[in-house]
Design an enzyme around this catalytic site. Structure first.
Site, PDB file in Angstrom:
ATOM      1  N   LYS A   1      21.686 126.704  18.329  1.00 16.77           N
ATOM      2  CA  LYS A   1      22.636 126.668  17.234  1.00 16.77           C
ATOM      3  C   LYS A   1      22.918 128.067  16.695  1.00 16.77           C
ATOM      4  CE  LYS A   1      20.480 122.416  15.574  1.00 16.77           C
ATOM      5  NZ  LYS A   1      19.680 121.882  14.432  1.00 16.77           N
TER       6      LYS A   1
ATOM      7  N   ASP B   1      15.463 138.798  21.798  1.00 13.29           N
ATOM      8  CA  ASP B   1      14.121 139.086  21.307  1.00 13.29           C
ATOM      9  C   ASP B   1      13.222 139.358  22.516  1.00 13.29           C
ATOM     10  OD1 ASP B   1      11.950 139.231  19.529  1.00 13.29           O
ATOM     11  OD2 ASP B   1      11.668 137.068  19.477  1.00 13.29           O
TER      12      ASP B   1
ATOM     13  N   ASP C   1      17.903 131.193  11.922  1.00  8.44           N
ATOM     14  CA  ASP C   1      17.166 130.290  11.038  1.00  8.44           C
ATOM     15  C   ASP C   1      15.671 130.546  11.050  1.00  8.44           C
ATOM     16  OD1 ASP C   1      16.897 129.231  13.797  1.00  8.44           O
ATOM     17  OD2 ASP C   1      15.785 127.626  12.807  1.00  8.44           O
TER      18      ASP C   1
ATOM     19  N   ARG D   1      20.448 129.664   7.929  1.00  5.36           N
ATOM     20  CA  ARG D   1      21.596 129.946   8.811  1.00  5.36           C
ATOM     21  C   ARG D   1      22.860 130.297   8.034  1.00  5.36           C
ATOM     22  NH1 ARG D   1      20.108 128.294  14.004  1.00  5.36           N
ATOM     23  NH2 ARG D   1      18.906 126.372  14.152  1.00  5.36           N
TER      24      ARG D   1
HETATM   25  P1  IMP Z   1      14.021 135.156  23.063  1.00  5.25           P
HETATM   26  O1  IMP Z   1      14.039 134.091  24.101  1.00  5.25           O
HETATM   27  O2  IMP Z   1      12.636 135.505  22.641  1.00  5.25           O
HETATM   28  O3  IMP Z   1      14.832 136.387  23.405  1.00  5.25           O
HETATM   29  O4  IMP Z   1      14.570 134.532  21.743  1.00  5.25           O
HETATM   30  C1  IMP Z   1      15.888 134.279  21.508  1.00  5.25           C
HETATM   31  C2  IMP Z   1      16.014 133.184  20.490  1.00  5.25           C
HETATM   32  O5  IMP Z   1      14.896 133.162  19.591  1.00  5.25           O
HETATM   33  C3  IMP Z   1      17.237 133.423  19.626  1.00  5.25           C
HETATM   34  O6  IMP Z   1      18.351 132.753  20.145  1.00  5.25           O
HETATM   35  C4  IMP Z   1      16.786 132.899  18.284  1.00  5.25           C
HETATM   36  O7  IMP Z   1      17.174 131.539  18.160  1.00  5.25           O
HETATM   37  C5  IMP Z   1      15.289 133.010  18.261  1.00  5.25           C
HETATM   38  N1  IMP Z   1      14.827 134.183  17.481  1.00  5.25           N
HETATM   39  C6  IMP Z   1      14.268 135.321  17.946  1.00  5.25           C
HETATM   40  N2  IMP Z   1      13.978 136.169  16.954  1.00  5.25           N
HETATM   41  C7  IMP Z   1      14.348 135.542  15.816  1.00  5.25           C
HETATM   42  C8  IMP Z   1      14.324 135.928  14.421  1.00  5.25           C
HETATM   43  O8  IMP Z   1      13.896 137.017  14.002  1.00  5.25           O
HETATM   44  N3  IMP Z   1      14.807 135.000  13.550  1.00  5.25           N
HETATM   45  C9  IMP Z   1      15.299 133.799  13.942  1.00  5.25           C
HETATM   46  N4  IMP Z   1      15.361 133.408  15.227  1.00  5.25           N
HETATM   47  C10 IMP Z   1      14.888 134.278  16.150  1.00  5.25           C
HETATM   48 MG    MG Z   2      16.789 129.697  16.515  1.00  2.00          MG
END
Ligand code: IMP
Ligand code: MG
Length: 178
Positions: A46, A106, A162, A168
């Site tokens: 989302k 991230d 979120d 959000r």
């Molecule tokens: P990744 O797979 O670790 O790169 O994470 C990506 C997903 O994690 C994003 O689409 C977010 O939904 C969530 N995410 C990562 N860091 C944060 C944060 O600081 N706040 C909120 N959601 C996060």
């Molecule tokens: Mg998220």
């Protein structure tokens, strides 16, 4: 002072700065895709819904807009490690020019897996755009083609992001204080 579940929020990126940066990104993307005859923006639900809504209105090109819903994070602040397709695309992207959009890069696990998942559908071009980039947290190698802002390794909410589904709808980006 704003707070969520008793934790205070401190403003990291102001609404005005977001608007300005999203406009810049939109113009850059518009130029890069100006030769495209079939342009599709794919947002990840989302988290990317706010960014996609603002970004596509800064791209003055005919565009299809679709969303893919994958689960990555649960209720907490830690990555669950891998993704699951909750809702696939409605749009056929084969032979089309695709811009994949997410809220934040991230660990890179989500975009890496989604990128590979979309690649199998044979788009003629596949570029990626993230609103935020936490470069210091990468666990898998992945860089986005377009990045709104580089941010530090703190948990963020607002502008679509979120914390357990809250935050959000905040207009700016806020750090959740420990
Ligand atoms: P990744 O797979 O670790 O790169 O994470 C990506 C997903 O994690 C994003 O689409 C977010 O939904 C969530 N995410 C990562 N860091 C944060 C944060 O600081 N706040 C909120 N959601 C996060
Ligand atoms: Mg998220």
């Amino acid at each position: 002072m704003r707070e969520i579940r008793g934790k205070s929020l401190s403003l990291l990126i102001k609404e005005d700065d977001i608007r300005r940066r999203v406009r810049e990104l939109g113009k850059e993307i518009e130029e890069d895709f100006s030769d495209s005859e079939d342009f599709v923006v794919v947002g990840l639900l989302k988290g990317a819904f706010v960014f996609v809504a603002d970004l596509v209105r800064e791209i003055d090109l005919p565009a299809r807009i679709d969303f893919l819903w994958v689960s990555s994070y649960g209720q907490g602040m830690e990555s669950s490690g891998s993704i699951r397709i909750v809702k696939d695309l409605d749009t056929d992207i084969e032979g089309r020019d695709v811009l994949l959009v997410d809220d934040i890069l991230d660990t890179g696990i989500t975009l890496r897996e989604v990128y590979d998942f979309l690649k199998i559908k044979n788009p003629s071009r596949l570029k990626t755009c993230v609103f935020l980039d936490k470069k210091g947290r990468r666990k898998v190698e992945f860089e986005a083609d377009y990045v709104g802002f580089e941010v530090p390794n703190v948990f963020l909410v607002g502008y679509g992001l979120d914390w357990g589904e809250l935050g959000r709808n905040l207009k700016g980006v806020y750090a959740v204080e420990d």
